[in-house]
Write a protein that holds these residues in place. Structure first.
Motif, mmCIF file in Angstrom:
data_model
loop_
_atom_site.group_PDB
_atom_site.id
_atom_site.type_symbol
_atom_site.label_atom_id
_atom_site.label_comp_id
_atom_site.label_asym_id
_atom_site.label_seq_id
_atom_site.Cartn_x
_atom_site.Cartn_y
_atom_site.Cartn_z
ATOM 1 N N ILE A 297 35.504 33.214 41.900
ATOM 2 C CA ILE A 297 36.400 32.115 41.553
ATOM 3 C C ILE A 297 37.507 32.050 42.593
ATOM 4 O O ILE A 297 38.149 33.055 42.911
ATOM 5 N N ALA A 298 37.755 30.865 43.125
ATOM 6 C CA ALA A 298 38.791 30.671 44.144
ATOM 7 C C ALA A 298 40.028 30.037 43.519
ATOM 8 O O ALA A 298 39.949 29.377 42.480
ATOM 9 N N ALA A 299 41.152 30.231 44.200
ATOM 10 C CA ALA A 299 42.415 29.591 43.794
ATOM 11 C C ALA A 299 42.761 29.890 42.345
ATOM 12 O O ALA A 299 43.169 29.014 41.596
ATOM 13 N N THR A 300 42.559 31.139 41.893
ATOM 14 C CA THR A 300 42.860 31.535 40.509
ATOM 15 C C THR A 300 43.604 32.860 40.540
ATOM 16 O O THR A 300 43.215 33.789 41.250
ATOM 17 N N GLU A 301 44.680 32.934 39.738
ATOM 18 C CA GLU A 301 45.430 34.185 39.628
ATOM 19 C C GLU A 301 44.815 35.026 38.502
ATOM 20 O O GLU A 301 44.776 34.603 37.355
ATOM 21 N N VAL A 302 44.331 36.173 38.872
ATOM 22 C CA VAL A 302 43.692 37.066 37.903
ATOM 23 C C VAL A 302 44.643 38.224 37.624
ATOM 24 O O VAL A 302 45.079 38.902 38.557
ATOM 25 N N PRO A 303 44.999 38.478 36.326
ATOM 26 C CA PRO A 303 45.956 39.556 36.017
ATOM 27 C C PRO A 303 45.402 40.927 36.395
ATOM 28 O O PRO A 303 44.193 41.163 36.344
ATOM 29 N N PRO A 359 38.552 32.815 33.627
ATOM 30 C CA PRO A 359 37.997 31.879 34.624
ATOM 31 C C PRO A 359 36.476 31.779 34.569
ATOM 32 O O PRO A 359 35.913 30.689 34.722
ATOM 33 N N LEU A 360 35.788 32.902 34.337
ATOM 34 C CA LEU A 360 34.327 32.846 34.221
ATOM 35 C C LEU A 360 33.912 32.046 32.993
ATOM 36 O O LEU A 360 32.901 31.321 33.017
ATOM 37 N N ALA A 361 34.698 32.175 31.910
ATOM 38 C CA ALA A 361 34.384 31.410 30.707
ATOM 39 C C ALA A 361 34.579 29.921 30.951
ATOM 40 O O ALA A 361 33.786 29.084 30.476
ATOM 41 N N VAL A 362 35.625 29.583 31.704
ATOM 42 C CA VAL A 362 35.855 28.166 32.031
ATOM 43 C C VAL A 362 34.698 27.629 32.883
ATOM 44 O O VAL A 362 34.197 26.519 32.658
ATOM 45 N N ARG A 363 34.264 28.417 33.892
ATOM 46 C CA ARG A 363 33.145 27.978 34.734
ATOM 47 C C ARG A 363 31.879 27.792 33.907
ATOM 48 O O ARG A 363 31.140 26.813 34.074
ATOM 49 N N ALA A 364 31.615 28.721 32.997
ATOM 50 C CA ALA A 364 30.424 28.611 32.148
ATOM 51 C C ALA A 364 30.489 27.378 31.268
ATOM 52 O O ALA A 364 29.477 26.689 31.045
ATOM 53 N N GLU A 365 31.696 27.060 30.763
ATOM 54 C CA GLU A 365 31.835 25.857 29.919
ATOM 55 C C GLU A 365 31.575 24.598 30.727
ATOM 56 O O GLU A 365 30.921 23.656 30.247
ATOM 57 N N LEU A 366 32.095 24.575 31.980
ATOM 58 C CA LEU A 366 31.857 23.397 32.841
ATOM 59 C C LEU A 366 30.386 23.256 33.178
ATOM 60 O O LEU A 366 29.833 22.144 33.186
ATOM 61 N N LEU A 399 29.990 24.155 41.217
ATOM 62 C CA LEU A 399 29.974 25.133 40.128
ATOM 63 C C LEU A 399 29.089 26.335 40.435
ATOM 64 O O LEU A 399 29.323 27.430 39.908
ATOM 65 N N TRP A 400 28.090 26.150 41.238
ATOM 66 C CA TRP A 400 27.167 27.259 41.515
ATOM 67 C C TRP A 400 27.410 27.916 42.877
ATOM 68 O O TRP A 400 26.627 28.726 43.324
ATOM 69 N N SER A 401 28.502 27.559 43.543
ATOM 70 C CA SER A 401 28.834 28.174 44.822
ATOM 71 C C SER A 401 29.890 29.250 44.597
ATOM 72 O O SER A 401 30.577 29.268 43.583
ATOM 73 N N ALA A 402 30.003 30.156 45.527
ATOM 74 C CA ALA A 402 30.996 31.221 45.424
ATOM 75 C C ALA A 402 31.765 31.297 46.734
ATOM 76 O O ALA A 402 31.149 31.323 47.817
ATOM 77 N N PRO A 403 33.106 31.363 46.680
ATOM 78 C CA PRO A 403 33.906 31.282 45.439
ATOM 79 C C PRO A 403 34.010 29.854 44.932
ATOM 80 O O PRO A 403 33.963 28.911 45.723
ATOM 81 N N CYS A 404 34.130 29.703 43.617
ATOM 82 C CA CYS A 404 34.185 28.388 42.977
ATOM 83 C C CYS A 404 35.637 28.012 42.720
ATOM 84 O O CYS A 404 36.385 28.776 42.120
ATOM 85 N N ASP A 405 35.977 26.798 43.192
ATOM 86 C CA ASP A 405 37.309 26.270 42.916
ATOM 87 C C ASP A 405 37.238 25.518 41.588
ATOM 88 O O ASP A 405 36.688 24.408 41.520
ATOM 89 N N LEU A 406 37.760 26.115 40.555
ATOM 90 C CA LEU A 406 37.603 25.554 39.214
ATOM 91 C C LEU A 406 38.278 24.199 39.061
ATOM 92 O O LEU A 406 37.745 23.309 38.383
ATOM 93 N N ARG A 407 39.441 24.024 39.678
ATOM 94 C CA ARG A 407 40.134 22.741 39.526
ATOM 95 C C ARG A 407 39.329 21.615 40.164
ATOM 96 O O ARG A 407 39.171 20.544 39.583
ATOM 97 N N VAL A 408 38.808 21.840 41.390
ATOM 98 C CA VAL A 408 38.005 20.802 42.059
ATOM 99 C C VAL A 408 36.700 20.577 41.309
ATOM 100 O O VAL A 408 36.258 19.439 41.128
ATOM 101 N N ALA A 409 36.086 21.696 40.826
ATOM 102 C CA ALA A 409 34.819 21.561 40.103
ATOM 103 C C ALA A 409 35.010 20.794 38.810
ATOM 104 O O ALA A 409 34.162 19.982 38.419
ATOM 105 N N GLU A 410 36.115 21.012 38.119
ATOM 106 C CA GLU A 410 36.352 20.284 36.868
ATOM 107 C C GLU A 410 36.497 18.790 37.128
ATOM 108 O O GLU A 410 35.982 17.962 36.364
#
Length: 444
Positions: A297-303, A359-366, A399-410
């Motif tokens: 996942i790209a452009a995501t802050e992971v705790p 983030p993985l859950a969001v990608r799976a939902e998309l 959605l199937w590329s790595a790293p995935c930009d979730l905002r652009v993919a959504e």
């Protein structure tokens, strides 16, 4: 009868006979009461006890009162006997006899001789210091005896009530205290090592001192009834006893809790190890998932995922050590604290895993949403539409590329939904877009 004497009109024979009958009945009642007081268990206990405090003071006065009571009663008995002898001289009493009887029955004809020792502590009729002898009428003498009897009986009954109530209860509580101390020692609850052990020592000292005080000074533990004039009106004061009984009950509950720890300590320690182990595994899973998210996942802050707390493991080792050495009083509070902290640690680990994998859950939902709309459009005969196919392919690549930009993919998924809605002729808004969107869902 018209004749008069120093005490007023001379009584006739009928008046004399009625007065003698009344005085005889009073004499019998007073004698019965005095004998009952003499045989009262409380009086016998007071005579043999080593009294102190307020009880010693009141018993000194009561003893003098009881002695004076018998002196008065003897004088009363003598006067009554003399009156009966005068009346029995003749069937029809002469005037001289009636004058003498009137003086004896109505006047202050009874002389009570005593001693300073007998009257020193007893209250006198007129207040002030007692005299060696006093003169009374029979009526006044009866009133005097009633007063002395009431005050003496009140003191005796009060002392007896306290002795009947408190020492036996204290002894029962002391026996329970001894059993509790023995049980406490068996689980390591001892003075200087555990607060409950200190409490048991304090309760022991208090009960010993309380029993001594009750035996020596029972009236110090007597609460008179408000507004009651009856002898012995009141109740024993059990304030100190009740407080120590409650304290012992609290200690007993604490020891019961320690006993419960001894019985199920092994199972609780095993459960604690299991909870902490699950928390560690969950944190390890969260750390692994974080690496996967950072790679995919790209452009995501992971705790950041923290490590397992070393303190809890150390405390768990200490708990096992306490159990090994049968230090149940130390193990009990430690286990309670550890169980709460272990559950909190497991919850923290699960929350970390959820936050990391979000983030993985969001990608799976998309992905699921995109495929569902594609299936819907194919079912409705629009699978070959070139514009729709182009938008689908663009969203799928994102959605199937790595790293995935979730905002652009959504946004790409939303554009595909918008295009599908326009193709179907709907005019509803697509979430996040200005155009219409199909709200019927992929299964409509």
């Amino acid at each position: 009868m018209g004749d008069t004497g120093p005490t007023g009109p001379v009584m006739d024979r009928d008046e004399v006979d009625r007065a003698l009958a009344r005085l005889g009945a009073e004499h019998e009642a007073i004698e019965t009461s005095l004998l009952a007081l003499q045989d009262h268990a409380g009086r016998r206990l007071l005579e043999g006890a080593e009294l102190t405090g307020v009880t010693a003071e009141r018993w000194s006065a009561a003893e003098a009162s009881i002695t004076l009571l018998w002196t008065y009663f003897d004088a009363y008995t003598g006067a009554l006997r003399t009156a009966r002898e005068i009346r029995s001289r003749r069937r029809w009493s002469s005037r001289e006899d009636l004058v003498e009887l009137t003086e004896l029955l109505r006047g202050e004809a009874v002389t009570v001789a005593g001693s300073a020792a007998a009257t020193a502590n007893a209250p006198t009729l007129h207040g002030g210091p007692g005299r060696l002898s006093e003169r009374y009428s029979l009526v006044t003498l009866v009133e005097r005896m009633n007063q002395l009897y009431a005050t003496s009986l009140d003191m005796v009954v009060a002392a007896d009530a306290v002795w009947s109530a408190l020492p036996a209860r204290i002894d029962l509580l002391a026996a329970e205290l001894r059993r509790t101390r023995k049980l406490a020692h068996s689980v390591g609850v001892r003075p200087g090592e555990h607060p409950a052990g200190d409490d048991l020592e304090r309760i022991t000292r208090t009960l010993t001192r309380l029993r001594e005080q009750v035996i020596c000074d029972p009236l110090a533990f007597w609460t008179p009834a408000q507004g009651s004039s009856a002898p012995g009106g009141g109740r024993p004061d059990t304030t100190v006893y009740d407080r120590e009984a409650r304290a012992l009950e609290e200690v007993r509950r604490e020891i019961d809790a320690v006993l419960a720890v001894r019985q199920d300590a092994e199972q609780r320690i095993v459960r604690l190890r299991d909870v902490l182990s699950r928390a560690d595994r969950t944190l390890a899973e969260a750390r692994t998932a974080r690496g996967e998210v950072l790679a995919k996942i790209a452009a995501t802050e992971v705790p950041v995922v923290g490590g397992p707390p070393i303190v809890l493991q150390e405390q768990l080792a200490a708990a096992a050590e306490y159990r090994r050495h049968a230090q149940w009083h130390r193990l009990s509070p430690l286990l309670e604290s550890l169980e709460e902290k272990a559950e909190d640690e497991l919850l923290r680990a699960r929350e970390s895993l959820t936050a990391v994998t979000a983030p993985l859950a969001v990608r799976a939902e998309l992905r699921g949403r995109l495929d569902a709309y594609k299936a819907k459009m194919a079912r409705l005969g629009h699978a070959e539409d070139p514009e729709l196919a182009e938008k689908y392919e663009k969203a799928r690549r994102m959605l199937w590329s790595a790293p995935c930009d979730l905002r652009v993919a959504e946004q790409a998924v939303l554009r595909y939904q918008h295009a599908a809605a326009e193709l179907l002729g709907t005019a509803r808004r697509v979430p996040g877009q200005g155009g219409p969107v199909d709200r019927t869902g992929p299964g409509a």
